[in-house]
Write an enzyme that holds these catalytic residues in place. Sequence first.
Site, PDB file in Angstrom:
ATOM      1  N   HIS A 131      32.328  38.896  43.184  1.00 54.37           N
ATOM      2  CA  HIS A 131      33.607  38.770  42.201  1.00 54.37           C
ATOM      3  C   HIS A 131      33.970  40.195  41.916  1.00 54.37           C
ATOM      4  O   HIS A 131      35.390  40.364  41.644  1.00 54.37           O
ATOM      5  CB  HIS A 131      32.836  38.613  41.033  1.00 54.37           C
ATOM      6  CG  HIS A 131      33.500  38.400  39.631  1.00 54.37           C
ATOM      7  ND1 HIS A 131      34.303  37.474  38.983  1.00 54.37           N
ATOM      8  CD2 HIS A 131      33.932  39.626  38.708  1.00 54.37           C
ATOM      9  CE1 HIS A 131      34.893  37.680  38.090  1.00 54.37           C
ATOM     10  NE2 HIS A 131      34.604  39.081  37.899  1.00 54.37           N
ATOM     11  N   GLU A 132      33.188  41.289  41.967  1.00 59.43           N
ATOM     12  CA  GLU A 132      33.754  42.327  41.589  1.00 59.43           C
ATOM     13  C   GLU A 132      34.633  43.115  42.669  1.00 59.43           C
ATOM     14  O   GLU A 132      35.647  43.616  42.717  1.00 59.43           O
ATOM     15  CB  GLU A 132      32.625  43.273  41.314  1.00 59.43           C
ATOM     16  CG  GLU A 132      31.787  43.272  40.067  1.00 59.43           C
ATOM     17  CD  GLU A 132      32.738  43.068  38.856  1.00 59.43           C
ATOM     18  OE1 GLU A 132      33.787  43.660  38.862  1.00 59.43           O
ATOM     19  OE2 GLU A 132      32.344  42.410  37.959  1.00 59.43           O
ATOM     20  N   HIS A 135      38.021  41.653  42.628  1.00 60.36           N
ATOM     21  CA  HIS A 135      38.983  42.613  41.531  1.00 60.36           C
ATOM     22  C   HIS A 135      39.576  43.757  42.426  1.00 60.36           C
ATOM     23  O   HIS A 135      40.614  43.870  42.295  1.00 60.36           O
ATOM     24  CB  HIS A 135      38.109  43.117  40.259  1.00 60.36           C
ATOM     25  CG  HIS A 135      37.831  42.027  39.483  1.00 60.36           C
ATOM     26  ND1 HIS A 135      39.060  41.569  38.940  1.00 60.36           N
ATOM     27  CD2 HIS A 135      36.700  41.840  38.726  1.00 60.36           C
ATOM     28  CE1 HIS A 135      38.494  40.637  37.737  1.00 60.36           C
ATOM     29  NE2 HIS A 135      37.246  40.985  37.824  1.00 60.36           N
ATOM     30  N   GLU A 206      39.731  37.201  35.192  1.00 60.59           N
ATOM     31  CA  GLU A 206      38.254  36.590  35.705  1.00 60.59           C
ATOM     32  C   GLU A 206      38.305  35.310  36.200  1.00 60.59           C
ATOM     33  O   GLU A 206      37.364  35.067  37.135  1.00 60.59           O
ATOM     34  CB  GLU A 206      37.527  36.389  34.231  1.00 60.59           C
ATOM     35  CG  GLU A 206      37.313  37.748  33.584  1.00 60.59           C
ATOM     36  CD  GLU A 206      36.976  38.837  34.516  1.00 60.59           C
ATOM     37  OE1 GLU A 206      35.799  38.554  35.132  1.00 60.59           O
ATOM     38  OE2 GLU A 206      37.221  40.116  34.495  1.00 60.59           O
TER      39      GLU A 206
END
Length: 282
Positions: A131-132, A135, A206
Amino acid sequence: MSNSMKTAFFMTLLTVLFMFVGGLIGGRGGMMFAFIFAVGMNFFSYWFSDKIVLKMYKAVEVDETEAPGIHRIVRGLTAKGGIPMPKVYVIHNPAPNAFATGRNPENAAVAVTTGIVDLLSDDELEGVLAHELAHIYGRDILIGTIAATFAGAIMMIANTAKWAMIFGGSRNSDGENSNPVAAIAAMIIAPIAAMMIQMAISRSREYIADARGAKLCGKPKALANALRKISGGVAAAPMDDAQPATAHMFIMNPFSGRQAMNLFSTHPPVEERIARLEAMQG
């Protein structure tokens, strides 16, 4: 709109906001000071905002010998996604959370708390790190980091307006009587503006990072389970030393659910995030 254009837009928007609040507090002189300050902030936040955020949370860079498990996961994901290897940081805090920062994929960092490492399984931690990295891949970490720096500065302006009203003289920089109503307006407008900026850039990011991260690691169910655990962990042990200006950077709002009502939260409802990830698994 590309992220470069988004970054320029937010920098311009925040500069205008600074000048508006500066004008309310100090007249033309206050507006000019705010403009100079905003230009300096634009430059400083582009080059150094990531370091500020990492230092704010006492994040410690760790190498492969100090955190082999985290490095192994991150290295595998970056190789799979064709992303440059970011620096890895650990925050010694029992609250489970993580964030990414940096001005571009070549100068990025991921930070995890000791709480999240202790709480999650390897598959779940891989989902969080994916997930990070999403980003980073999406090149939206610069916007988030700049917004965090500016939101902190906006809060500082609000506090300045408050103390100026309490202790300040009756005249502004133009030699005119200060307007207490304007100072009160600045105190109200500045925090609301900071919150709106955070919400505008965070909620949609998100969902996108969840979807991209789930595809990167190939384990949407593991990321869904991680979010469920992190949500419970944050409710039980919120990050007491977290700064509201940086809340949108974390994978989960670092404050307790009571402080982060759905309507005003920097993050979308965790139940909806989990449902979307479980649908991907299906």
